[in-house]
Design a protein around this motif. Structure first.
Motif, PDB file in Angstrom:
ATOM      1  N   GLU A  42       0.936  -1.026  -0.172  1.00 26.05           N
ATOM      2  CA  GLU A  42       0.137  -0.128   0.454  1.00 26.05           C
ATOM      3  C   GLU A  42       0.733   1.183  -0.134  1.00 26.05           C
ATOM      4  N   GLN A  43       1.415   1.051   0.695  1.00 29.62           N
ATOM      5  CA  GLN A  43       3.224   2.198   0.897  1.00 29.62           C
ATOM      6  C   GLN A  43       3.812   2.952  -0.773  1.00 29.62           C
ATOM      7  N   LYS A  44       3.852   1.350  -1.007  1.00 30.25           N
ATOM      8  CA  LYS A  44       5.248   1.683  -2.599  1.00 30.25           C
ATOM      9  C   LYS A  44       3.910   2.482  -3.127  1.00 30.25           C
ATOM     10  N   LEU A  45       2.967   1.735  -3.407  1.00 26.35           N
ATOM     11  CA  LEU A  45       1.482   1.631  -4.567  1.00 26.35           C
ATOM     12  C   LEU A  45       1.099   3.971  -4.180  1.00 26.35           C
ATOM     13  N   LYS A  46       1.070   4.192  -3.184  1.00 25.30           N
ATOM     14  CA  LYS A  46       0.694   5.602  -2.695  1.00 25.30           C
ATOM     15  C   LYS A  46       2.374   6.010  -3.372  1.00 25.30           C
ATOM     16  N   GLU A  47       3.236   5.801  -3.689  1.00 19.76           N
ATOM     17  CA  GLU A  47       4.882   6.304  -3.677  1.00 19.76           C
ATOM     18  C   GLU A  47       4.732   6.708  -5.456  1.00 19.76           C
ATOM     19  N   ASN A  48       4.564   5.192  -5.537  1.00 20.71           N
ATOM     20  CA  ASN A  48       4.518   5.273  -7.408  1.00 20.71           C
ATOM     21  C   ASN A  48       3.866   4.881  -8.649  1.00 20.71           C
ATOM     22  N   CYS A  49       2.321   4.640  -7.625  1.00 22.83           N
ATOM     23  CA  CYS A  49       1.195   4.610  -9.088  1.00 22.83           C
ATOM     24  C   CYS A  49       0.849   6.023  -9.299  1.00 22.83           C
ATOM     25  N   LYS A  50       0.231   5.767 -10.744  1.00 24.29           N
ATOM     26  CA  LYS A  50      -0.185   7.031 -10.863  1.00 24.29           C
ATOM     27  C   LYS A  50      -1.723   7.079 -11.093  1.00 24.29           C
ATOM     28  N   VAL A  51      -2.169   5.769 -10.967  1.00 25.37           N
ATOM     29  CA  VAL A  51      -3.381   5.077 -11.379  1.00 25.37           C
ATOM     30  C   VAL A  51      -4.442   4.897 -10.407  1.00 25.37           C
ATOM     31  N   ASP A  52      -5.804   4.825 -10.545  1.00 25.55           N
ATOM     32  CA  ASP A  52      -6.520   4.657  -8.864  1.00 25.55           C
ATOM     33  C   ASP A  52      -5.991   2.804  -8.816  1.00 25.55           C
ATOM     34  N   HIS A  53      -6.288   3.356  -7.361  1.00 30.30           N
ATOM     35  CA  HIS A  53      -6.026   1.724  -6.451  1.00 30.30           C
ATOM     36  C   HIS A  53      -6.424   1.765  -5.623  1.00 30.30           C
ATOM     37  N   GLU A  54      -7.169   0.681  -4.901  1.00 30.45           N
ATOM     38  CA  GLU A  54      -6.948   0.276  -3.915  1.00 30.45           C
ATOM     39  C   GLU A  54      -6.209  -0.858  -3.162  1.00 30.45           C
ATOM     40  N   VAL A  55      -6.431  -0.676  -1.894  1.00 29.18           N
ATOM     41  CA  VAL A  55      -5.208  -2.429  -1.025  1.00 29.18           C
ATOM     42  C   VAL A  55      -6.586  -1.892   0.325  1.00 29.18           C
ATOM     43  N   LYS A  56      -7.253  -3.644   0.777  1.00 27.86           N
ATOM     44  CA  LYS A  56      -8.664  -3.260   1.482  1.00 27.86           C
ATOM     45  C   LYS A  56      -7.904  -4.830   1.960  1.00 27.86           C
ATOM     46  N   ILE A  57      -8.061  -4.578   3.841  1.00 22.60           N
ATOM     47  CA  ILE A  57      -7.763  -6.376   3.734  1.00 22.60           C
ATOM     48  C   ILE A  57      -9.433  -6.409   4.585  1.00 22.60           C
ATOM     49  N   TYR A  58      -9.543  -7.282   4.501  1.00 17.16           N
ATOM     50  CA  TYR A  58     -11.258  -7.684   5.460  1.00 17.16           C
ATOM     51  C   TYR A  58     -11.111  -8.656   6.680  1.00 17.16           C
ATOM     52  N   PRO A  59     -11.637  -8.032   7.862  1.00 21.59           N
ATOM     53  CA  PRO A  59     -11.032  -8.304   9.291  1.00 21.59           C
ATOM     54  C   PRO A  59     -11.900 -10.616   9.627  1.00 21.59           C
ATOM     55  N   GLY A  60     -10.566 -10.512   9.792  1.00 19.12           N
ATOM     56  CA  GLY A  60     -10.654 -12.592  10.055  1.00 19.12           C
ATOM     57  C   GLY A  60     -10.847 -13.319   9.273  1.00 19.12           C
ATOM     58  N   GLN A  61     -10.106 -12.618   7.351  1.00 20.79           N
ATOM     59  CA  GLN A  61     -10.757 -13.804   7.009  1.00 20.79           C
ATOM     60  C   GLN A  61      -9.571 -14.365   6.144  1.00 20.79           C
ATOM     61  N   THR A  62      -8.884 -15.520   6.047  1.00 20.30           N
ATOM     62  CA  THR A  62      -8.099 -15.977   5.881  1.00 20.30           C
ATOM     63  C   THR A  62      -7.958 -16.228   4.043  1.00 20.30           C
ATOM     64  N   HIS A  63      -6.875 -17.117   3.601  1.00 20.48           N
ATOM     65  CA  HIS A  63      -6.546 -16.416   2.119  1.00 20.48           C
ATOM     66  C   HIS A  63      -7.733 -17.728   1.355  1.00 20.48           C
ATOM     67  N   GLY A  64      -8.409 -16.961  -0.040  1.00 16.53           N
ATOM     68  CA  GLY A  64      -8.984 -17.800  -0.472  1.00 16.53           C
ATOM     69  C   GLY A  64     -10.469 -17.768   0.158  1.00 16.53           C
ATOM     70  N   PHE A  65     -10.760 -16.818   1.048  1.00 22.87           N
ATOM     71  CA  PHE A  65     -12.083 -16.319   1.323  1.00 22.87           C
ATOM     72  C   PHE A  65     -12.987 -15.713   0.354  1.00 22.87           C
ATOM     73  N   VAL A  66     -12.948 -15.159  -0.629  1.00 24.88           N
ATOM     74  CA  VAL A  66     -14.107 -14.744  -1.314  1.00 24.88           C
ATOM     75  C   VAL A  66     -14.558 -16.135  -2.456  1.00 24.88           C
ATOM     76  N   HIS A  67     -13.606 -16.896  -2.540  1.00 25.35           N
ATOM     77  CA  HIS A  67     -13.579 -18.249  -3.851  1.00 25.35           C
ATOM     78  C   HIS A  67     -13.788 -19.353  -2.988  1.00 25.35           C
ATOM     79  N   ARG A  68     -13.672 -19.530  -2.486  1.00 24.45           N
ATOM     80  CA  ARG A  68     -13.171 -20.754  -1.610  1.00 24.45           C
ATOM     81  C   ARG A  68     -13.983 -20.846  -0.231  1.00 24.45           C
ATOM     82  N   LYS A  69     -14.394 -20.212  -0.125  1.00 27.36           N
ATOM     83  CA  LYS A  69     -15.840 -20.377   0.858  1.00 27.36           C
ATOM     84  C   LYS A  69     -16.906 -20.447   0.647  1.00 27.36           C
TER      85      LYS A  69
END
Length: 245
Positions: A191-218
């Motif tokens: 997130e820090q590096k993107l803020k410093e180097n990325c010129k296009v719109d971007h977002e980094v989001k962390i979902y509380p309590g979730q494990t790897h694969g939660f969007v499609h593996r649960k």
């Protein structure tokens, strides 16, 4: 915690009992699963599978979800006929297996898919989403491919792309707070590096309590505490694509 004997937690969650509403097709040298919306919108999404390959029911479920939201959605076999990882495989061999399936070596297949979407499906704007291995592939494409318009990387392994932050297209990064393979300090640094180097719109989001694969593996009903975050991740993915495609 992921370790040498279990270097990837992609087997967390369920293998959905789901057949799919789309069809399997052949495009030049690759097979693909495609699902189309009821009416053409001129918008398409390339879905990049995880280590379990293009035939995983979970990934087809997500592909069909995109089609239901107005996109021609296509999941090519980015392993190009090589076997996908199986839960029964010996995890001690995983690193060797992965070396033969590089998430940065998919450009030829993406070009073939983009040509199909443009010529056969009338796609005028195309984005990409990907899970785990596929999330890393999306990161690669957002850095390199001028023809894609937006991307969503779901728990893509960050260490594959250290020092690669100059994205060409708007990109949304989804991570789980409890992901053993992607430590939060890596996410914070991204997130820090993107803020410093990325010129296009971007977002980094962390979902509380979730494990790897939660969007499609649960499944949504796997745990009442998880359900809001599974649904939120899927909604965020769709909203990002809707905004930029």
């Amino acid at each position: 915690m992921a370790n040498e004997s279990r270097p990837c937690p992609c087997d967390i969650g369920d293998r959905f009992d789901y057949g799919g509403r789309g069809q399997e097709i052949q495009i030049e040298h690759i097979k693909a699963y495609v699902c189309k919306p009821p009416a053409s919108t001129g918008k398409a999404v390339i879905v990049i599978h995880d280590i379990f390959g293009w035939q995983l029911p979970n990934t087809r479920y997500m592909t069909d979800m995109l089609a239901a939201n107005g996109y021609v959605a296509i999941c090519p076999d980015f392993f190009v006929g090589q076997e996908a990882w199986k839960p029964s495989n010996d995890w001690a061999t995983f690193d060797e297996w992965r070396k033969t399936r590089n998430a940065s070596k998919i450009d030829k297949e993406v070009d073939v898919t983009l040509k199909y979407l443009s010529e056969q499906c009338g796609a005028k704007k195309t984005g990409a989403i990907g899970f785990c291995w596929g999330g890393a592939a999306v990161h690669h494409l957002m850095l390199k491919n001028p023809h894609l318009k937006a991307g969503v990387s779901l728990y893509g392994v960050i260490k594959f792309f250290e020092d690669s932050y100059s994205l060409l297209h708007p990109t949304f990064f989804i991570f789980g707070e409890k992901d053993d393979i992607i430590p939060l300090e890596q996410v914070t640094l991204l997130e820090q590096k993107l803020k410093e180097n990325c010129k296009v719109d971007h977002e980094v989001k962390i979902y509380p309590g979730q494990t790897h694969g939660f969007v499609h593996r649960k499944r949504e009903d796997i745990n009442p505490q998880d359900k809001p975050f599974i649904e939120e991740g899927r909604k965020d993915m769709i909203n990002w694509l809707n905004k930029y495609l």
